[in-house]
Structures are given as structure tokens and as C-alpha cells.
Design a protein around this motif. Structure first.
Motif, short mmCIF file in Angstrom:
data_model
loop_
_atom_site.label_atom_id
_atom_site.label_comp_id
_atom_site.label_asym_id
_atom_site.label_seq_id
_atom_site.Cartn_x
_atom_site.Cartn_y
_atom_site.Cartn_z
N LEU A 1 0.76 -1.32 -0.10
CA LEU A 1 0.13 0.09 -0.05
C LEU A 1 0.90 1.32 -0.01
N THR B 1 7.39 3.99 -6.93
CA THR B 1 6.69 4.84 -6.02
C THR B 1 6.34 6.14 -6.78
N VAL C 1 -5.02 7.61 -0.94
CA VAL C 1 -3.76 8.17 -0.19
C VAL C 1 -3.39 9.53 -0.65
N THR D 1 1.89 5.03 1.22
CA THR D 1 1.47 5.81 2.32
C THR D 1 1.78 7.05 2.33
N GLY D 2 1.05 7.93 2.97
CA GLY D 2 1.29 9.48 3.12
C GLY D 2 2.48 9.83 3.26
N ASP D 3 3.48 9.06 4.03
CA ASP D 3 4.88 9.46 4.09
C ASP D 3 5.43 9.31 2.67
N GLN D 4 5.15 8.08 1.97
CA GLN D 4 5.75 8.23 0.62
C GLN D 4 5.29 9.24 -0.41
N GLU E 1 -7.06 2.63 -4.01
CA GLU E 1 -6.26 2.74 -2.52
C GLU E 1 -5.28 3.80 -2.83
N ASP E 2 -4.54 3.90 -3.84
CA ASP E 2 -3.36 4.73 -4.22
C ASP E 2 -4.17 6.24 -4.40
#
Length: 180
Positions: free
Chosen positions: A24, A98, A167, A26-29, A163-164
Motif C-alpha cells: 500500500l 513509488t 492516499v 503511504t502518506g509518508d511516501q 487505494e492509491d
């Protein structure tokens, strides 16, 4: 007998889907991709100029791997680009995937609002084909089919997983500013 075959089959399928599923986003990514893109902006402009001058740019918007290829090329473009990407926690393998996923989700969100505009452009193109007296009915049909097919392909290629998109959605405005 059926249980003996069915249970191992289900177990194998579960392992296969688990192994092939992308982790998944993530917001950090997403935040790190934005920061990296901001830092890479002058390098990306230079790379674009160099590619235009050399004629090496082959941006095919219908290539499903276009974003991956572009970000991989950016990673290898210069030692400075590589340094910036790695300083933000990405590697040669993780950066193209990413960044590509983030930009694809961004494009999906952007296209949500442009559906009507895209349909208007499609209808305008079809009307121009219909009005062209130099085309016979077979040519008109072929051209209209190609336009519709190309548009459908582009939409399918640029559609990110739900899902992407979810986010990336909170970062849309920041990404829009970064990508200008």
C-alpha cells in the motif's frame, strides 16, 4: 478427493496474490515524492531540454510503463538527481515505482473533473470528421473508432488503483503546485 485438491489450490492462489500485490502507498511516501520532485525541478527541466535537443524523448502516453520509464531515466540522469532521490529515502528500484504510482493517482484525480471536457473534445473531433467532405464513410468510421479507442486506452492506462487515489487525494493541491 475434492478437499485434497481444493485446499492446496486455494493456499497456492492466496500466496500468489499476496506475493504479487503491491504494498500500500503511504502518506509518508507521497510527502517524500512531493519533496523530491520539488528538489528535482531544475534537473527535470534540464533533462527535458536535453531530451528535446537530442530527439531521444519518446513519451508515448499510451505506454502503460511511461511513468516508470520517465522516473527511472530521471534517477540515472545525473549524480545530483540520484543524490536527491536517495536523500529522500528512495532507491533505484523504489523511486520509479513509488513516484509513478503517486503521479498516476494524481492524474486519476485530475481526470475526475475533466470528464465533461474530455467528452466535449471527443464530440468536437467526431463532428469534424463527420463534416470532412474529403473522407468517405469507411474512413470516417475508422477515424472515429481510433479516436474513441485511443481515449479509452488513455483513460485505462492512467487510472490508478482506488487505494492509491485515496492516499494521494489529500495531497492533490500540493502535487498540482509541484507539477506546474
Amino acid at each position: 478427493m475434492v478437499k485434497k485438491v481444493l485446499i492446496p489450490l486455494i493456499a497456492t492462489l492466496m500466496v500468489t496474490f499476496t506475493v504479487n500485490a503491491a504494498p500500500l502507498l503511504t502518506g509518508d511516501q507521497v510527502e517524500r515524492v512531493i519533496k523530491t520532485l520539488e528538489q528535482l525541478d531544475p534537473i527535470m527541466e534540464k533533462m527535458e531540454e536535453d531530451l528535446d535537443k537530442s530527439g531521444e524523448s519518446d513519451n508515448d502516453p499510451l505506454d502503460p510503463q511511461m511513468l516508470h520509464k520517465e522516473f527511472a531515466m530521471l534517477y540515472g540522469y545525473s549524480p545530483q538527481a540520484k543524490e536527491i532521490i536517495e536523500a529522500n529515502g528512495f532507491s533505484e528500484n523504489t523511486w520509479p515505482d513509488t513516484a509513478g504510482r503517486v503521479v498516476k493517482a494524481f492524474a486519476t484525480i485530475a481526470m475526475e473533473g475533466d470528464t465533461e471536457l474530455g467528452m466535449e473534445q471527443l464530440q468536437t473531433s467526431i463532428a469534424q470528421i463527420d463534416a470532412d467532405p474529403n473522407l468517405n464513410p469507411e474512413q470516417k468510421k475508422m477515424l472515429k473508432d481510433q479516436i474513441i479507442s485511443s481515449m479509452n486506452n488513455a483513460k485505462a492506462i492512467m487510472k490508478a488503483p482506488k487505494e492509491d487515489v485515496e492516499v494521494v487525494r489529500p495531497y492533490f493541491d500540493k502535487l498540482a503546485t509541484t507539477m506546474e
